[in-house]
Write a protein that holds these residues in place. Structure first.
Motif, PDB file in Angstrom:
ATOM      1  N   UNK A  58       0.851  -1.058   0.585  1.00 48.58           N
ATOM      2  CA  UNK A  58      -0.001   0.148   0.456  1.00 48.58           C
ATOM      3  C   UNK A  58       0.952   0.709   0.076  1.00 48.58           C
ATOM      4  N   UNK A  59       1.974   1.457  -0.115  1.00 47.12           N
ATOM      5  CA  UNK A  59       3.315   2.164   0.156  1.00 47.12           C
ATOM      6  C   UNK A  59       3.385   2.642  -0.891  1.00 47.12           C
ATOM      7  N   UNK A  60       3.896   1.472  -1.805  1.00 44.21           N
ATOM      8  CA  UNK A  60       5.014   1.630  -2.945  1.00 44.21           C
ATOM      9  C   UNK A  60       3.860   1.810  -3.857  1.00 44.21           C
ATOM     10  N   UNK A  61       4.804   2.499  -5.091  1.00 42.17           N
ATOM     11  CA  UNK A  61       3.870   1.858  -6.554  1.00 42.17           C
ATOM     12  C   UNK A  61       3.240   1.108  -6.935  1.00 42.17           C
ATOM     13  N   UNK A  62       2.651   1.304  -7.601  1.00 51.06           N
ATOM     14  CA  UNK A  62       1.827  -0.181  -8.628  1.00 51.06           C
ATOM     15  C   UNK A  62       2.505  -1.192  -8.542  1.00 51.06           C
ATOM     16  N   UNK A  63       3.858  -0.860 -10.250  1.00 48.91           N
ATOM     17  CA  UNK A  63       4.611  -1.588 -10.839  1.00 48.91           C
ATOM     18  C   UNK A  63       5.961  -1.177 -10.032  1.00 48.91           C
ATOM     19  N   UNK A  64       5.916  -1.433  -9.173  1.00 45.53           N
ATOM     20  CA  UNK A  64       7.388  -1.447  -9.220  1.00 45.53           C
ATOM     21  C   UNK A  64       7.676  -2.473  -7.830  1.00 45.53           C
TER      22      UNK A  64
END
Length: 297
Positions: A58-64
Motif C-alpha cells: 500500500x505504500x510503494x508504486x503499483x508496478x515497482x
C-alpha cells in the motif's frame, strides 16, 4: 504513349495494393498489442504485488517490484494461515479438477463417439440439444442443481461439486468432431468382421485414435473446474471442502477487517496458477501432435 499509359495503369494497382497491404496491417497489429497488454498487465501486477510485504503493498508504486524477501515471507505466512488451510484448498482443487476432468472426458468421449459413429433415431435432435447446452450460462443452472442435489443429500459434499460437471456439452462437441475426423468407418467395419464387440472397438480403436483430442478436452475441462467459483460457492458450506477459488474469496472477505490478508490472497492467487501452467507444459507434446495431425488432414 500507349506504352506509357499501360505502364502507369499497371503500376497504379500495384502501388494501391502495396499501400493497401501496409495500411490495414497496422490495425490488426495494434489490436493484438492492446489485447496482449490487456492479458499481460494484470498477470504482471499479481507477480509484482506478491513480491511485496503488506506494508509495501500500500505504500510503494503499483508496478515497482520489491527486491526483498517479500515473496518468501508471504508464502510462509500463507502456509501457516489457519493451520495451513491454503494447501488443503489446493488439494481440494486438484481433486475436483483432476477427477472431474477425467470423468467428464470419459463421458464426452463416449457420447461424442456414439453420436459420430452410430446411426439411431433422434441423433440430430440430441446433438442439437447438446449444442444448446453450450449457450446456457452457469448461473442459470446453479440453483436447479442445488435443489436437485439437496434432495439426495449431496450438499456440502465432494460429489456435489464433481457430479454436475461430468456432462460437458462443449467437450461432447469436440469429441464428436475428433471421432468423425480421426476414426475411419472402414477400420470399425474391419473390427466387426473380426468379431470385436462395440465396446472393444471403442476402447481399443476409438480412444486410441482420439487420444490427442481427449487430452485437449481434459485440459479444457480441468481449467474450467479449477477456475469454477459459482458451483462450489453454492454447494459447499464447510471451509475444509472449499477449492482455491472459494477459499481465497473467503480470505478476501476477512481482509476487509485485516489488511495484511490482501498480500496473502495475492500470493495465493499466484500459486494457484502454477499447477495449471505445469499441466499445460507437461501435456504440450500432445497439443503439438494434435496441431500437426490437423494440418496434415
Amino acid at each position: 504513349m500507349a506504352v506509357t499509359v499501360a505502364a502507369r495503369t499497371n503500376a497504379l494497382p500495384g502501388q494501391n495494393a502495396g499501400n493497401g497491404r501496409r495500411g490495414p496491417a497496422l490495425v490488426p497489429t495494434a489490436v493484438l498489442v492492446i489485447g496482449a497488454a490487456y492479458c499481460i498487465v494484470p498477470a504482471l501486477w499479481i507477480v509484482i504485488a506478491a513480491s511485496k510485504t503488506p506494508a509495501q503493498l500500500f505504500s510503494s508504486a503499483t508496478y515497482s517490484p520489491s527486491l526483498g524477501p517479500g515473496i518468501v515471507t508471504n508464502v510462509r505466512d500463507l502456509s501457516s494461515y489457519d493451520g495451513g488451510v491454503f494447501w488443503h484448498w489446493m488439494l481440494n482443487s486438484l481433486l475436483y479438477a483432476s477427477v472431474g476432468g477425467i470423468l467428464a472426458t470419459a463421458v464426452s468421449a463416449a457420447a461424442g463417439y456414439a453420436i459420430a459413429k452410430y446411426e439411431f433415431r433422434g441423433r440430430k435432435m440430441i446433438f442439437n440439444a447438446i449444442l444448446a447446452g453450450v449457450l446456457l450460462p452457469q448461473i442459470v443452472l446453479a440453483i436447479p442443481q442445488y435443489l436437485l442435489l439437496s434432495k439426495i443429500g449431496l450438499v456440502d459434499n465432494y460429489l456435489g461439486v464433481i457430479l454436475p460437471q461430468l456432462f460437458n456439452p462443449y467437450g461432447i462437441y469436440l469429441c464428436r468432431i475428433y471421432a468423425m475426423g480421426s476414426i475411419p468407418d472402414s477400420l470399425l467395419e474391419a473390427g466387426r468382421i473380426d468379431g470385436a464387440s462395440e465396446f472393444r472397438l471403442f476402447w481399443s480403436v476409438g480412444l486410441r485414435l482420439m487420444r490427442s483430442g481427449l487430452v485437449t478436452t481434459f485440459l479444457l475441462q480441468f481449467v474450467v473446474v479449477w477456475n469454477n467459483f459459482l458451483l462450489p460457492f453454492v454447494m459447499l458450506t464447510s471451509d475444509d471442502k472449499f477449492p482455491l477459488t472459494v477459499g481465497l474469496y473467503s480470505m478476501l472477505r476477512h481482509g476487509a477487517d485485516e489488511a495484511s490478508l490482501y498480500s496473502l490472497v495475492i500470493t495465493g492467487t499466484l500459486l494457484a496458477v502454477v499447477p495449471v501452467i505445469a499441466l499445460f507444459l507437461s501435456l504440450q507434446r500432445y497439443w503439438r501432435i494434435d496441431l500437426v495431425s490437423g494440418a496434415l488432414k
